[in-house]
Motif scaffolding. Structure first.
Motif, mmCIF file in Angstrom:
data_model
loop_
_atom_site.group_PDB
_atom_site.id
_atom_site.type_symbol
_atom_site.label_atom_id
_atom_site.label_comp_id
_atom_site.label_asym_id
_atom_site.label_seq_id
_atom_site.Cartn_x
_atom_site.Cartn_y
_atom_site.Cartn_z
ATOM 1 N N GLY A 1 0.818 -1.197 0.000
ATOM 2 C CA GLY A 1 0.000 0.000 0.000
ATOM 3 C C GLY A 1 0.853 1.248 0.000
ATOM 4 N N SER A 2 0.182 2.374 0.036
ATOM 5 C CA SER A 2 0.872 3.664 0.044
ATOM 6 C C SER A 2 0.193 4.574 1.051
ATOM 7 C CB SER A 2 0.847 4.302 -1.354
ATOM 8 O OG SER A 2 -0.496 4.513 -1.768
ATOM 9 N N SER A 3 0.939 5.593 1.493
ATOM 10 C CA SER A 3 0.414 6.550 2.453
ATOM 11 C C SER A 3 0.916 7.925 2.091
ATOM 12 C CB SER A 3 0.854 6.190 3.878
ATOM 13 O OG SER A 3 0.418 7.156 4.811
ATOM 14 N N GLU A 4 0.085 8.922 2.341
ATOM 15 C CA GLU A 4 0.460 10.290 2.015
ATOM 16 C C GLU A 4 1.215 10.974 3.144
ATOM 17 O OE1 GLU A 4 -3.083 12.326 0.972
ATOM 18 O OE2 GLU A 4 -3.436 11.152 -0.867
ATOM 19 N N GLU A 5 1.471 10.261 4.232
ATOM 20 C CA GLU A 5 2.178 10.857 5.367
ATOM 21 C C GLU A 5 3.633 11.118 4.985
ATOM 22 O OE1 GLU A 5 0.843 11.848 8.096
ATOM 23 O OE2 GLU A 5 -1.150 11.019 7.757
ATOM 24 N N HIS A 6 4.087 12.353 5.162
ATOM 25 C CA HIS A 6 5.468 12.703 4.850
ATOM 26 C C HIS A 6 6.288 12.958 6.103
ATOM 27 C CE1 HIS A 6 4.634 12.984 0.555
ATOM 28 N NE2 HIS A 6 3.532 13.653 0.853
ATOM 29 N N ARG A 7 5.650 12.843 7.286
ATOM 30 C CA ARG A 7 6.380 13.045 8.536
ATOM 31 C C ARG A 7 7.211 11.814 8.865
ATOM 32 N NH1 ARG A 7 1.070 14.497 11.888
ATOM 33 N NH2 ARG A 7 0.449 12.679 10.698
ATOM 34 N N GLN A 8 8.126 11.968 9.794
ATOM 35 C CA GLN A 8 8.920 10.840 10.254
ATOM 36 C C GLN A 8 7.996 9.858 10.964
ATOM 37 O OE1 GLN A 8 11.208 8.104 10.811
ATOM 38 N NE2 GLN A 8 12.244 9.869 9.932
ATOM 39 N N ILE A 9 7.921 8.649 10.497
ATOM 40 C CA ILE A 9 6.928 7.711 11.014
ATOM 41 C C ILE A 9 7.554 6.572 11.816
ATOM 42 C CG2 ILE A 9 5.325 8.240 9.161
ATOM 43 C CD1 ILE A 9 6.131 5.619 7.817
ATOM 44 N N TYR A 10 8.890 6.598 12.015
ATOM 45 C CA TYR A 10 9.545 5.534 12.751
ATOM 46 C C TYR A 10 10.037 6.022 14.113
ATOM 47 C CZ TYR A 10 9.358 3.133 8.293
ATOM 48 O OH TYR A 10 8.910 2.562 7.132
ATOM 49 N N GLU A 11 10.121 5.096 15.066
ATOM 50 C CA GLU A 11 10.516 5.443 16.426
ATOM 51 C C GLU A 11 11.941 5.992 16.498
ATOM 52 O OE1 GLU A 11 8.548 5.686 18.726
ATOM 53 O OE2 GLU A 11 6.996 4.147 18.695
ATOM 54 N N CYS A 12 12.772 5.632 15.534
ATOM 55 C CA CYS A 12 14.171 6.058 15.590
ATOM 56 C C CYS A 12 14.358 7.536 15.281
ATOM 57 C CB CYS A 12 15.027 5.228 14.641
ATOM 58 S SG CYS A 12 14.493 5.305 12.918
ATOM 59 N N GLY A 13 13.342 8.183 14.711
ATOM 60 C CA GLY A 13 13.437 9.610 14.440
ATOM 61 C C GLY A 13 14.185 9.912 13.166
ATOM 62 N N PRO A 14 14.150 11.154 12.727
ATOM 63 C CA PRO A 14 14.817 11.539 11.472
ATOM 64 C C PRO A 14 16.331 11.505 11.606
ATOM 65 C CG PRO A 14 13.967 13.482 12.615
ATOM 66 C CD PRO A 14 13.460 12.284 13.369
ATOM 67 N N ASN A 15 16.991 10.934 10.592
ATOM 68 C CA ASN A 15 18.463 10.873 10.542
ATOM 69 C C ASN A 15 19.041 10.283 11.824
ATOM 70 O OD1 ASN A 15 18.434 12.202 8.013
ATOM 71 N ND2 ASN A 15 18.226 14.172 9.087
ATOM 72 N N SER A 16 18.309 9.303 12.378
ATOM 73 C CA SER A 16 18.730 8.742 13.668
ATOM 74 C C SER A 16 20.035 7.987 13.543
ATOM 75 C CB SER A 16 17.632 7.804 14.179
ATOM 76 O OG SER A 16 18.046 7.139 15.328
ATOM 77 N N ASN A 17 20.899 8.214 14.522
ATOM 78 C CA ASN A 17 22.126 7.445 14.691
ATOM 79 C C ASN A 17 23.163 7.665 13.592
ATOM 80 O OD1 ASN A 17 20.876 6.208 16.964
ATOM 81 N ND2 ASN A 17 19.918 4.688 15.632
ATOM 82 N N ASN A 18 22.890 8.575 12.667
ATOM 83 C CA ASN A 18 23.861 8.798 11.599
ATOM 84 C C ASN A 18 25.163 9.383 12.115
ATOM 85 O OD1 ASN A 18 22.063 7.816 9.764
ATOM 86 N ND2 ASN A 18 21.402 9.821 8.999
ATOM 87 N N ASN A 19 25.101 10.047 13.267
ATOM 88 C CA ASN A 19 26.299 10.703 13.781
ATOM 89 C C ASN A 19 26.830 10.038 15.042
ATOM 90 O OD1 ASN A 19 24.101 11.448 15.305
ATOM 91 N ND2 ASN A 19 24.850 13.525 15.704
ATOM 92 N N ILE A 20 26.468 8.771 15.290
ATOM 93 C CA ILE A 20 26.980 8.036 16.446
ATOM 94 C C ILE A 20 28.057 7.062 15.965
ATOM 95 C CG2 ILE A 20 26.434 6.414 18.294
ATOM 96 C CD1 ILE A 20 23.651 7.593 18.412
ATOM 97 N N ASP A 21 29.249 7.241 16.463
ATOM 98 C CA ASP A 21 30.366 6.362 16.085
ATOM 99 C C ASP A 21 31.349 6.356 17.252
ATOM 100 O OD1 ASP A 21 32.175 4.779 14.834
ATOM 101 O OD2 ASP A 21 32.869 6.296 13.397
ATOM 102 N N CYS A 22 31.135 5.419 18.176
ATOM 103 C CA CYS A 22 31.932 5.386 19.404
ATOM 104 C C CYS A 22 33.029 4.328 19.305
ATOM 105 C CB CYS A 22 31.029 5.104 20.613
ATOM 106 S SG CYS A 22 31.883 5.261 22.199
ATOM 107 N N ALA A 23 34.061 4.508 20.082
ATOM 108 C CA ALA A 23 35.186 3.567 20.074
ATOM 109 C C ALA A 23 34.770 2.177 20.521
ATOM 110 C CB ALA A 23 36.301 4.101 20.982
ATOM 111 N N CYS A 24 33.720 2.078 21.334
ATOM 112 C CA CYS A 24 33.265 0.754 21.791
ATOM 113 C C CYS A 24 32.555 -0.004 20.680
ATOM 114 C CB CYS A 24 32.336 0.900 23.001
ATOM 115 S SG CYS A 24 30.737 1.670 22.636
ATOM 116 N N GLY A 25 32.250 0.672 19.586
ATOM 117 C CA GLY A 25 31.565 0.052 18.463
ATOM 118 C C GLY A 25 30.120 0.478 18.312
ATOM 119 N N ALA A 26 29.608 1.269 19.244
ATOM 120 C CA ALA A 26 28.205 1.673 19.210
ATOM 121 C C ALA A 26 27.922 2.559 18.006
ATOM 122 C CB ALA A 26 27.832 2.404 20.496
#
Length: 660
Positions: free
Chosen positions: A583-608
């Protein structure tokens, strides 16, 4: 516990309103049979609640219901359960941080959350004052007195309308509650089971007298305190995995007590060997390693009466009626062995050396062997007879330690340990038991910076293993998981199907979204003569009701099923077939729990690479997020105003060399 009846809604309640039994609430048929999916079961439950506030006139305001729960009939003691329905529009942040932390960031945002709250006396009183001030009651999520966000509730759990949930807090006796934590957990578990929740997570930060229970119970039982209700490792912080957690548990559990005695003795820590001796004397089996000791102590705590104590003095050979030697001969052999160990000037000597020295006075080698076997790690007079297997030579060794400075001041040196007055000095109470557990916890598991931790870390990774166990705090229980993927012909000619939706991407026509766009399967009920078009409309209505991003969903087709809209479903779909609708939906808002551009800037030495809820710091140049712990910023220190990651620091250092 005081009744909460006089705190909230007293004027609104009808005389003779139904009161539910706390210990049975949520069981099958009490107050209602839960036979449908989660969202339908919640609606059925709320039919029995007292409506505190309604959002019927405004879709964006929460509604709340309350239930009176009886703890005791004589004397009458009741508490309140609040159920607060929170629309996504009423949330300050539509995304759920708890979903992100536990690894459910790929889930779609739901239209509603349901908060289940058992308020304490304090938080119930605050809700009453808030209600009196603005008439909104506990559902006033954005008000001054934020009832939902209070940290003081006896219990607070939240469910998304798709059946996934989080247990946010349980405040038992340790936090001043009159309800024990295990009673609250039993209640929560009945709710989850009855409502047919899917998966439920929790953040295990529970403590007992300053001890982290996930570490204490991990060493004693190999699993969390919450495991008795089926909660298991879900996700670790700092990239800790389930195999890492399991190996850490096994490493700490398997530490031999004989090694600990050697290490701790070298640091003149006299309390720990005495604790070992005390509980070995109580145990009817050998306590070999640290896991055995903690397990025995916690099991003993569960059996020990609150007022009475148990004698830690183990009469053993000295009062055993079947012993072939008289008490006088046993006492003489004991005295000879103690004197032989005294002459060794408190150094470790082999069993054979002690035996040979004692044979000059006691010719009966059987008696000597009997006494040597029974004296190990026991207190005799002012001395602790320590026995340990040498880890290098594998030879059994003995050592005498003067413990008179840690024994009661009226303790008299002597070897007549059958004296009732001496035995009375070694009675253990619950207070003493908890003190001993706390002493072991602090010395062995917690205080890693002290000499004990440093010495052990050279051969046994106690600090590392303990840290891994503490970082394994997100637990998950699967209650229903995915609904059974089968076709059932229900009562009254109804047909139950299970379906999900593959959302067509809005970015480029003709493409589909990634797998994260597929929500869990939902139950759809149809008449057995329903057509494919009716099925699509029913699926469309169900998913619109559940998910925020699917409010404008249009179901277009059934994947891998060639059928016309007028075809009967029952004749086309075989038992066990998974139905996926596109199916399709006209919703253009962020629809996932992770949020917009989530985790794109997380890069820790522990591997996270994802947000795990731990404190992070952002580099002021590249804006990459890392854990403060991983970059050396202690938790008790503030984040510096200017922070540069190692990579940016290195680039700045090399920058002058790169200039012409």
């Amino acid at each position: 516990m005081m009744s909460h009846l006089d705190l909230i809604g007293n004027k609104k309640r009808k005389k003779g309103e139904r009161i539910f039994r706390f210990k049975s609430f949520g069981e099958p048929g009490y107050p209602v049979d839960f036979v449908g999916p989660f969202r339908e079961n919640v609606k059925a439950l709320l039919e029995f609640g007292h409506l505190e506030s309604s959002s019927s006139s405004c879709r964006e305001m929460p509604s709340s219901w309350s239930f009176l729960l009886e703890l005791h009939r004589h004397p009458p003691v009741q508490i309140l359960l609040f159920v607060i329905e929170e629309p996504v529009e009423a949330s300050l942040n539509p995304q759920c941080k708890h979903c992100q932390y536990v690894g459910w960031g790929h889930h779609m945002i739901c239209n509603k959350k349901y908060h289940f709250v058992l308020p304490s006396k304090d938080t119930a009183g605050a809700a009453y004052l808030n209600c009196k001030g603005n008439g909104a009651g506990p559902a006033n999520i954005g008000g001054k007195s934020n009832f939902v966000e209070s940290q003081g509730h006896l219990m607070h759990g939240v469910f998304h309308s798709n059946g996934f949930g989080h247990l946010l807090r349980v405040n038992g006796v340790e936090m001043g509650s009159d309800l024990a934590g295990h009673h609250i957990m039993d209640f929560w578990d009945r709710l989850c089971t009855g409502l047919r929740a899917r998966n439920v997570s929790l953040n295990d930060i529970s403590q007992k007298r300053g001890m982290e229970l996930r570490l204490l119970h991990g060493v004693a039982y190999g699993e969390s305190w919450f495991s008795r209700w089926g909660y298991r490792f879900g996700r670790g912080t700092f990239c800790v995995t389930q195999p890492m957690h399991q190996k850490a548990i096994e490493a700490v559990q398997g530490i031999p007590l004989c090694l600990l005695i050697h290490h701790l003795g070298a640091n003149s820590n006299h309390d720990i060997p005495i604790i070992f001796s005390r509980y070995q004397a109580l145990s009817d089996h050998s306590l070999i390693n640290l896991g055995d000791l903690f397990n025995f102590m916690l099991e003993l705590k569960a059996r020990l009466p609150k007022e009475n104590g148990l004698e830690t003095y183990n009469p053993g050979i000295l009062v055993e009626t079947t012993c072939r030697w008289s008490p006088k001969r046993v006492e003489m052999a004991t005295r000879v062995i103690i004197e032989a160990l005294k002459r060794a000037e408190f150094r470790w000597v082999s069993r054979q050396e002690v035996r040979d020295a004692a044979r000059a006075y006691i010719g009966d080698t059987g008696l000597l062997d009997f006494v040597l076997k029974s004296l190990g790690n026991h207190i005799v007079g002012n001395y602790l007879v320590r026995r340990s297997l040498n880890p290098v030579t594998k030879v059994l060794e003995y050592c005498l330690e003067d413990v008179s400075h840690v024994l009661p001041s009226n303790h008299q040196e002597g070897f007549v340990v059958t004296n009732p007055k001496v035995k009375a000095r070694y009675k253990i109470t619950r207070a003493q038991l908890m003190k001993d557990i706390l002493n072991l916890y602090k010395c062995i598991l917690k205080d890693h910076q002290k000499p004990v931790g440093n010495i052990l870390s050279s051969s046994i990774p106690v600090p590392v293993a303990a840290r891994i166990i503490l970082d394994s705090k997100y637990l998950i229980k699967e209650y229903c998981g995915e609904l059974p993927l089968k076709v059932e012909l229900g009562f009254q000619g109804k047909l139950n199907l299970y379906s999900t939706v593959l959302l067509r991407s809005n970015d480029e026509e003709g493409t589909t979204a990634s797998d994260k766009a597929m929500p869990p399967y939902e139950c759809v009920t149809l008449k057995n003569n329903a057509t494919i078009d009716e099925l699509k409309r029913e699926v469309q209505a169900n998913f619109r009701e559940i998910y925020w991003g699917l409010r404008s969903l249009v179901v277009e087709s059934v994947l891998n099923l060639n059928a016309r809209g007028t075809d009967l479903v029952f004749g086309l779909v075989e038992v066990g077939r998974k139905l996926v609708f596109e199916g399709s939906s006209e919703e253009h808002r962020q629809i996932y729990e992770c949020g917009p551009n989530s985790n794109n800037n997380i890069d820790c030495a522990c591997g996270a690479k994802e947000d795990d809820g731990e404190r992070m710091v952002s580099c002021d140049i590249c804006e990459v997020l890392q854990h403060t712990r991983c970059v050396g910023i202690p938790n008790n220190e503030e984040i510096p105003h200017i922070f540069l990651c190692n990579r940016c620091e290195q680039e700045i250092v090399l920058l002058p060399n790169s200039l012409p």
